[in-house]
Design a protein around this motif. Structure first.
Motif, PDB file in Angstrom:
ATOM      1  N   THR A  18      48.813 -55.051  -5.300  1.00 23.73           N
ATOM      2  CA  THR A  18      49.837 -54.723  -5.155  1.00 23.73           C
ATOM      3  C   THR A  18      50.157 -54.485  -6.119  1.00 23.73           C
ATOM      4  O   THR A  18      50.486 -54.402  -7.283  1.00 23.73           O
ATOM      5  CB  THR A  18      51.075 -56.127  -5.038  1.00 23.73           C
ATOM      6  OG1 THR A  18      51.947 -55.481  -4.143  1.00 23.73           O
ATOM      7  CG2 THR A  18      51.546 -56.957  -6.166  1.00 23.73           C
ATOM      8  N   ASN A  19      51.211 -53.131  -5.596  1.00 25.49           N
ATOM      9  CA  ASN A  19      51.496 -52.257  -6.853  1.00 25.49           C
ATOM     10  C   ASN A  19      53.625 -51.746  -6.896  1.00 25.49           C
ATOM     11  O   ASN A  19      54.506 -51.602  -7.157  1.00 25.49           O
ATOM     12  CB  ASN A  19      51.236 -50.454  -6.989  1.00 25.49           C
ATOM     13  CG  ASN A  19      50.080 -50.394  -6.657  1.00 25.49           C
ATOM     14  OD1 ASN A  19      48.963 -51.089  -7.597  1.00 25.49           O
ATOM     15  ND2 ASN A  19      49.005 -49.201  -5.415  1.00 25.49           N
ATOM     16  N   LYS A  20      53.622 -52.834  -6.270  1.00 23.37           N
ATOM     17  CA  LYS A  20      55.159 -53.354  -5.981  1.00 23.37           C
ATOM     18  C   LYS A  20      56.120 -54.382  -6.907  1.00 23.37           C
ATOM     19  O   LYS A  20      55.299 -55.753  -6.660  1.00 23.37           O
ATOM     20  CB  LYS A  20      55.170 -53.453  -4.348  1.00 23.37           C
ATOM     21  CG  LYS A  20      54.914 -52.833  -3.195  1.00 23.37           C
ATOM     22  CD  LYS A  20      55.685 -52.973  -1.521  1.00 23.37           C
ATOM     23  CE  LYS A  20      54.897 -52.370  -0.910  1.00 23.37           C
ATOM     24  NZ  LYS A  20      54.697 -53.241   0.521  1.00 23.37           N
ATOM     25  N   LEU A  22      59.369 -55.279  -7.708  1.00 23.42           N
ATOM     26  CA  LEU A  22      60.092 -56.464  -7.075  1.00 23.42           C
ATOM     27  C   LEU A  22      59.232 -57.682  -6.403  1.00 23.42           C
ATOM     28  O   LEU A  22      58.926 -58.720  -6.464  1.00 23.42           O
ATOM     29  CB  LEU A  22      60.683 -56.162  -5.728  1.00 23.42           C
ATOM     30  CG  LEU A  22      62.031 -54.642  -6.554  1.00 23.42           C
ATOM     31  CD1 LEU A  22      62.911 -54.379  -5.016  1.00 23.42           C
ATOM     32  CD2 LEU A  22      62.542 -55.839  -7.165  1.00 23.42           C
ATOM     33  N   GLU A  23      57.603 -57.390  -5.571  1.00 24.59           N
ATOM     34  CA  GLU A  23      56.867 -58.039  -4.851  1.00 24.59           C
ATOM     35  C   GLU A  23      56.411 -59.426  -6.402  1.00 24.59           C
ATOM     36  O   GLU A  23      55.955 -60.396  -6.177  1.00 24.59           O
ATOM     37  CB  GLU A  23      55.325 -57.643  -4.487  1.00 24.59           C
ATOM     38  CG  GLU A  23      54.699 -58.627  -3.626  1.00 24.59           C
ATOM     39  CD  GLU A  23      54.169 -58.315  -2.288  1.00 24.59           C
ATOM     40  OE1 GLU A  23      52.976 -58.002  -2.544  1.00 24.59           O
ATOM     41  OE2 GLU A  23      54.167 -56.759  -2.239  1.00 24.59           O
ATOM     42  N   LYS A  24      55.758 -58.855  -6.989  1.00 19.37           N
ATOM     43  CA  LYS A  24      55.036 -58.462  -8.631  1.00 19.37           C
ATOM     44  C   LYS A  24      56.170 -59.821  -9.217  1.00 19.37           C
ATOM     45  O   LYS A  24      55.394 -61.097  -9.081  1.00 19.37           O
ATOM     46  CB  LYS A  24      54.755 -58.255  -9.738  1.00 19.37           C
ATOM     47  CG  LYS A  24      53.451 -57.065  -9.174  1.00 19.37           C
ATOM     48  CD  LYS A  24      53.336 -56.163 -10.230  1.00 19.37           C
ATOM     49  CE  LYS A  24      51.616 -55.330  -9.760  1.00 19.37           C
ATOM     50  NZ  LYS A  24      50.660 -55.723 -10.068  1.00 19.37           N
ATOM     51  N   ARG A  25      56.983 -59.366  -9.117  1.00 18.55           N
ATOM     52  CA  ARG A  25      58.602 -60.287  -9.896  1.00 18.55           C
ATOM     53  C   ARG A  25      58.451 -61.416  -8.972  1.00 18.55           C
ATOM     54  O   ARG A  25      58.616 -62.315  -9.637  1.00 18.55           O
ATOM     55  CB  ARG A  25      59.616 -59.444  -9.964  1.00 18.55           C
ATOM     56  CG  ARG A  25      60.168 -60.362 -10.747  1.00 18.55           C
ATOM     57  CD  ARG A  25      61.861 -58.985 -10.830  1.00 18.55           C
ATOM     58  NE  ARG A  25      62.112 -59.485  -9.903  1.00 18.55           N
ATOM     59  CZ  ARG A  25      63.608 -58.690 -10.031  1.00 18.55           C
ATOM     60  NH1 ARG A  25      64.270 -57.514 -10.826  1.00 18.55           N
ATOM     61  NH2 ARG A  25      63.962 -58.291  -8.048  1.00 18.55           N
ATOM     62  N   SER A  26      58.626 -61.095  -7.431  1.00 15.00           N
ATOM     63  CA  SER A  26      58.809 -62.445  -6.915  1.00 15.00           C
ATOM     64  C   SER A  26      57.888 -63.510  -6.881  1.00 15.00           C
ATOM     65  O   SER A  26      57.904 -64.665  -6.955  1.00 15.00           O
ATOM     66  CB  SER A  26      59.300 -61.700  -5.569  1.00 15.00           C
ATOM     67  OG  SER A  26      58.718 -63.325  -4.209  1.00 15.00           O
ATOM     68  N   ILE A 160      46.418 -56.081 -14.213  1.00 17.66           N
ATOM     69  CA  ILE A 160      47.214 -57.127 -13.144  1.00 17.66           C
ATOM     70  C   ILE A 160      48.085 -56.375 -12.865  1.00 17.66           C
ATOM     71  O   ILE A 160      48.919 -56.665 -11.591  1.00 17.66           O
ATOM     72  CB  ILE A 160      47.243 -58.213 -12.951  1.00 17.66           C
ATOM     73  CG1 ILE A 160      47.773 -59.080 -14.563  1.00 17.66           C
ATOM     74  CG2 ILE A 160      45.939 -59.174 -13.815  1.00 17.66           C
ATOM     75  CD1 ILE A 160      48.626 -60.577 -14.624  1.00 17.66           C
ATOM     76  N   GLY A 161      48.731 -55.540 -14.190  1.00 21.79           N
ATOM     77  CA  GLY A 161      49.671 -54.511 -13.859  1.00 21.79           C
ATOM     78  C   GLY A 161      51.056 -55.217 -14.295  1.00 21.79           C
ATOM     79  O   GLY A 161      52.356 -54.907 -13.256  1.00 21.79           O
ATOM     80  N   VAL A 162      51.468 -55.904 -15.145  1.00 18.83           N
ATOM     81  CA  VAL A 162      52.344 -56.869 -15.342  1.00 18.83           C
ATOM     82  C   VAL A 162      52.030 -56.600 -16.841  1.00 18.83           C
ATOM     83  O   VAL A 162      51.851 -57.146 -17.749  1.00 18.83           O
ATOM     84  CB  VAL A 162      52.111 -58.295 -14.977  1.00 18.83           C
ATOM     85  CG1 VAL A 162      53.105 -58.986 -15.773  1.00 18.83           C
ATOM     86  CG2 VAL A 162      51.876 -58.765 -14.204  1.00 18.83           C
ATOM     87  N   LYS A 163      54.041 -55.659 -17.459  1.00 16.68           N
ATOM     88  CA  LYS A 163      53.669 -55.874 -18.537  1.00 16.68           C
ATOM     89  C   LYS A 163      54.959 -56.734 -18.909  1.00 16.68           C
ATOM     90  O   LYS A 163      55.421 -57.340 -17.766  1.00 16.68           O
ATOM     91  CB  LYS A 163      54.946 -54.008 -18.966  1.00 16.68           C
ATOM     92  CG  LYS A 163      54.195 -53.379 -18.605  1.00 16.68           C
ATOM     93  CD  LYS A 163      54.633 -52.096 -18.767  1.00 16.68           C
ATOM     94  CE  LYS A 163      53.724 -50.951 -18.449  1.00 16.68           C
ATOM     95  NZ  LYS A 163      53.934 -49.733 -18.895  1.00 16.68           N
ATOM     96  N   ASP A 513      48.123 -47.573 -16.084  1.00 12.49           N
ATOM     97  CA  ASP A 513      46.944 -48.873 -15.831  1.00 12.49           C
ATOM     98  C   ASP A 513      45.992 -48.509 -16.821  1.00 12.49           C
ATOM     99  O   ASP A 513      45.036 -49.586 -16.840  1.00 12.49           O
ATOM    100  CB  ASP A 513      46.940 -49.920 -15.586  1.00 12.49           C
ATOM    101  CG  ASP A 513      48.172 -50.608 -15.534  1.00 12.49           C
ATOM    102  OD1 ASP A 513      48.951 -51.276 -14.416  1.00 12.49           O
ATOM    103  OD2 ASP A 513      49.686 -50.926 -16.396  1.00 12.49           O
ATOM    104  N   GLU A 514      45.365 -47.194 -16.214  1.00 12.38           N
ATOM    105  CA  GLU A 514      43.977 -47.070 -16.631  1.00 12.38           C
ATOM    106  C   GLU A 514      43.334 -46.052 -17.785  1.00 12.38           C
ATOM    107  O   GLU A 514      44.525 -45.316 -18.258  1.00 12.38           O
ATOM    108  CB  GLU A 514      43.171 -46.138 -15.451  1.00 12.38           C
ATOM    109  CG  GLU A 514      43.108 -47.372 -13.806  1.00 12.38           C
ATOM    110  CD  GLU A 514      42.820 -46.169 -12.353  1.00 12.38           C
ATOM    111  OE1 GLU A 514      42.444 -47.334 -11.449  1.00 12.38           O
ATOM    112  OE2 GLU A 514      42.389 -45.328 -12.869  1.00 12.38           O
ATOM    113  N   LEU A 515      42.817 -46.326 -18.272  1.00 12.43           N
ATOM    114  CA  LEU A 515      41.769 -45.049 -19.044  1.00 12.43           C
ATOM    115  C   LEU A 515      41.294 -43.956 -18.471  1.00 12.43           C
ATOM    116  O   LEU A 515      40.543 -43.960 -17.691  1.00 12.43           O
ATOM    117  CB  LEU A 515      41.167 -45.770 -20.349  1.00 12.43           C
ATOM    118  CG  LEU A 515      41.953 -46.841 -21.596  1.00 12.43           C
ATOM    119  CD1 LEU A 515      41.283 -48.068 -21.585  1.00 12.43           C
ATOM    120  CD2 LEU A 515      43.235 -46.277 -22.019  1.00 12.43           C
ATOM    121  N   LYS A 516      41.780 -42.559 -18.773  1.00 17.08           N
ATOM    122  CA  LYS A 516      41.038 -41.560 -18.009  1.00 17.08           C
ATOM    123  C   LYS A 516      40.623 -40.947 -19.597  1.00 17.08           C
ATOM    124  O   LYS A 516      41.519 -39.954 -19.712  1.00 17.08           O
ATOM    125  CB  LYS A 516      41.935 -40.692 -17.762  1.00 17.08           C
ATOM    126  CG  LYS A 516      42.186 -41.384 -16.389  1.00 17.08           C
ATOM    127  CD  LYS A 516      41.086 -41.365 -14.748  1.00 17.08           C
ATOM    128  CE  LYS A 516      42.009 -42.235 -14.039  1.00 17.08           C
ATOM    129  NZ  LYS A 516      42.968 -41.289 -12.749  1.00 17.08           N
TER     130      LYS A 516
END
Length: 613
Positions: A18-20, A22-26, A160-163, A513-516
């Motif tokens: 998920t990229n959301k 608030l959903e990650k935080r929940s 995982i998109g979490v800082k 979160d990606e390297l290009k």
């Protein structure tokens, strides 16, 4: 009984889909609530992608090459299968998940406590031969999903998109605290697990400042012209006058600026600025004077690594100071006769060295040029305006600069050395003046360059110190060829006299979160630097294709180029024309390399930019 690792891995898998925010935080909040205090403390650390806390000096020292060998051994995959799995997934953890599917089913026996102990054992083991059996034992007991996230954690790339900031928010929501309270406690203690336990116990207000762990560095935004500097700085001062808090997230701050805009003329803005030289050295944070550990001094780089071994004379000079303090500044090579900085190339040979000879110290003296004071005695000064911090810094320097003249070289080899040349202050106060006109800014830049410095800094005199934040309160004016800070993602063997060494480097910028990848360069480094990088990249290879290998994204380079073009050669959509390496940025963490957005900005501001098709 400690919480199962499988459940932690399942949470990571959910977070990655998920990229959301608030959903990650929940998801994290609900997970933490289900754990004991001990397991919640472990989980917050691992979710932030760290095997150990900031105040823990231990490192795993586990490279991609060693992890690949272990995965290949346990899965039975040959080099071709390993390569195919890596290319399908883009990282070794996900590749291991695929390859381990064919293994006999493994029972879910590992717990978070088991992982904590295993990481400690791996860190304590000496060299690849000591670490490999421990890695084999750990991953042999892991399910495919557990192995996926263990490898990600050990390689420092969770993806995982979490800082950490999101983990901090989740701690606050899980245990009825304010995010600001959690952030402050972590800044003071340097320990995410400790702060998690404090949040559970409701004792966050009891957190006290602990020296010798690095605070985040406040960063400056780059500008290329005096006109751009004044325009952007005027925006900042208008926001300050409107009462828009610097502590707000950047998107909220921008919205508030529009809502509460206060007319500010460029001349009014300029007169609220402090002007400093921008030194061409290594940004560093210096901790000293803790009465609980008399004589202890620590130097931290921007990526929060302790670099004191590379600059022993600074450790020796500041150990005489007994007043607890944290200084922000720049380590520069110094000419004590002319009282001016030397070029960065003079300093470069000192970087990364664990032993610095007497000859090197004499050939390249160094000083600490201080431009901010973050902590003094028992008070953290971050919330004070720059003008007050500057006044305190001036008093501190006046009191202690003489003490920093005493650099006593240690060791029997130095017993009979005439060290009179060492007797000059190692603490230098960065000159600063109040800005009054655009003409003064233009003139100051020219004079700074004449002194051998990079350019000038423009700072709002009322700005607070924001660790880890980059905004308009600090601007850096550098009129040079366009440059980007990039990370090496691939290394190729050279030709001619460079055959046998990895001298051609493919590099990338950040895109979320990606390297290009955005270019490739092979000029600018010395033979000695190339030899060192060759050894490093062989140890940190992800995939070996013979002449070319993909490598762990760990080495940051500053590259210059003539211009930037649209191109489908790289997945960034851009290519650099005539790129060359200016230097290895050992002082800069990968998290702070330039972004694809920054590359596009440079592209769009080129006067000879071709028309997009």
């Amino acid at each position: 009984m400690s919480a199962p690792l499988q459940r932690f891995a399942e949470l990571c898998e959910q977070l990655s889909t998920t990229n959301k925010k608030l959903e990650k935080r929940s998801l994290i909040t609900d997970y933490l609530k289900s754990l004991t205090s001990e397991d919640a403390s472990r989980a917050t650390l691992f979710l932030s992608g760290q095997p150990f806390t900031e105040i823990d000096s231990r490192t795993l020292n586990v490279g991609g090459s060693l992890l690949s060998k272990v995965v290949s051994h346990l899965s039975g995959a040959d080099q071709t299968a390993m390569y195919a799995a890596y290319r399908r997934n883009g990282d070794l953890g996900a590749a291991a998940f695929d390859l381990f599917q064919s293994r006999q089913k493994v029972p879910q026996v590992l717990t978070l406590k088991d992982i904590e102990r295993a990481l400690e054992d791996i860190a304590a083991a000496k060299g690849p031969t000591g670490k490999q059996p421990r890695l084999l034992d750990l991953l042999e007991k892991s399910t495919p999903l557990e192995a996926k996230y263990l490898i990600k954690l050990m390689s420092g790339d969770m993806r995982i998109g979490v800082k950490q900031s999101l983990v901090e928010e989740a701690i606050a929501f899980a245990y009825s605290a304010q995010p600001a309270e959690v952030r402050r406690a972590i800044m003071l203690t340097g320990s995410l697990p400790e702060v998690t336990a404090m949040a559970i116990a409701g004792t966050l207000n009891e957190a006290h400042m602990r020296l010798f762990h690095a605070l985040g560095f406040m960063l400056a935004s780059p500008v290329a012209t005096v006109e751009e500097a004044i325009e952007r700085f005027t925006e900042e001062i208008a926001a300050e006058r409107s009462g828009v808090s610097e502590a707000l997230p950047e998107e909220e701050r921008l919205a508030k600026r529009v809502e509460t805009a206060v007319d500010t003329t460029p001349l009014q803005a300029i007169r609220e600025a402090q002007l400093e030289d921008k030194y061409d050295g290594v940004r560093a944070q210096l901790h000293c004077g803790d009465p609980r550990e008399p004589g202890r001094v620590a130097l931290f780089s921007r990526n929060r690594e302790d670099i004191g071994e590379s600059f022993p004379e600074l450790i020796e000079a500041f150990e005489h100071i007994s007043e607890p303090a944290i200084l922000d500044g720049e380590i520069v090579a110094w000419n004590p006769t002319d009282q001016r900085a030397l070029p960065f190339t003079s300093l470069q040979q000192r970087l990364g060295r664990k032993r610095v000879s007497r000859e090197m110290r004499e050939r390249t003296p160094v000083v600490f040029v201080a431009f901010d004071l973050l902590y003094l005695k028992e008070e953290l000064l971050l919330e004070r305006p720059l003008s007050e911090r500057r006044s305190a810094l001036e008093q501190f320097t006046e009191s202690h600069e003489t003490a920093t003249m005493n650099c006593v070289q240690r060791g029997q080899a130095d017993l009979f050395v005439d060290d009179t040349n060492d007797h000059f202050p190692r603490l230098i106060l960065a000159p600063a003046v109040q800005l009054r006109s655009a003409e003064q800014l233009n003139r100051a830049y020219t004079e700074a360059r004449a002194r051998g410095n990079e350019g000038v800094m423009l700072k709002a005199r009322l700005s607070i110190y924001q660790p880890g934040r980059r905004g308009l309160a600090w601007l850096k004016l550098k009129r040079e060829l366009a440059t980007l800070d990039v990370v090496v993602t691939g290394a190729e063997y050279g030709h001619g006299r460079r055959v046998g060494v990895l001298s051609d480097y493919t590099f990338a910028v950040r895109d979320g979160d990606e390297l290009k990848n955005i270019g490739k360069a092979y000029s600018g480094l010395t033979d000695a630097e190339i030899d060192e990088l060759t050894a490093f990249f062989k140890e940190h290879t992800l995939e070996d294709f013979g002449g070319f290998r993909t490598v762990e994204p760990l080495i940051v380079l500053e590259v210059a180029f003539n211009n930037i073009m649209r191109s489908d050669r790289h997945d960034s959509g851009f290519a650099l024309r005539f790129p060359r390496i200016l230097r290895i940025r050992i002082d800069k963490p990968v998290s702070e390399i330039d972004t694809l957005e920054r590359a596009e900005e440079i592209y769009n501001t080129q006067p000879d930019k071709p028309q997009d098709s």
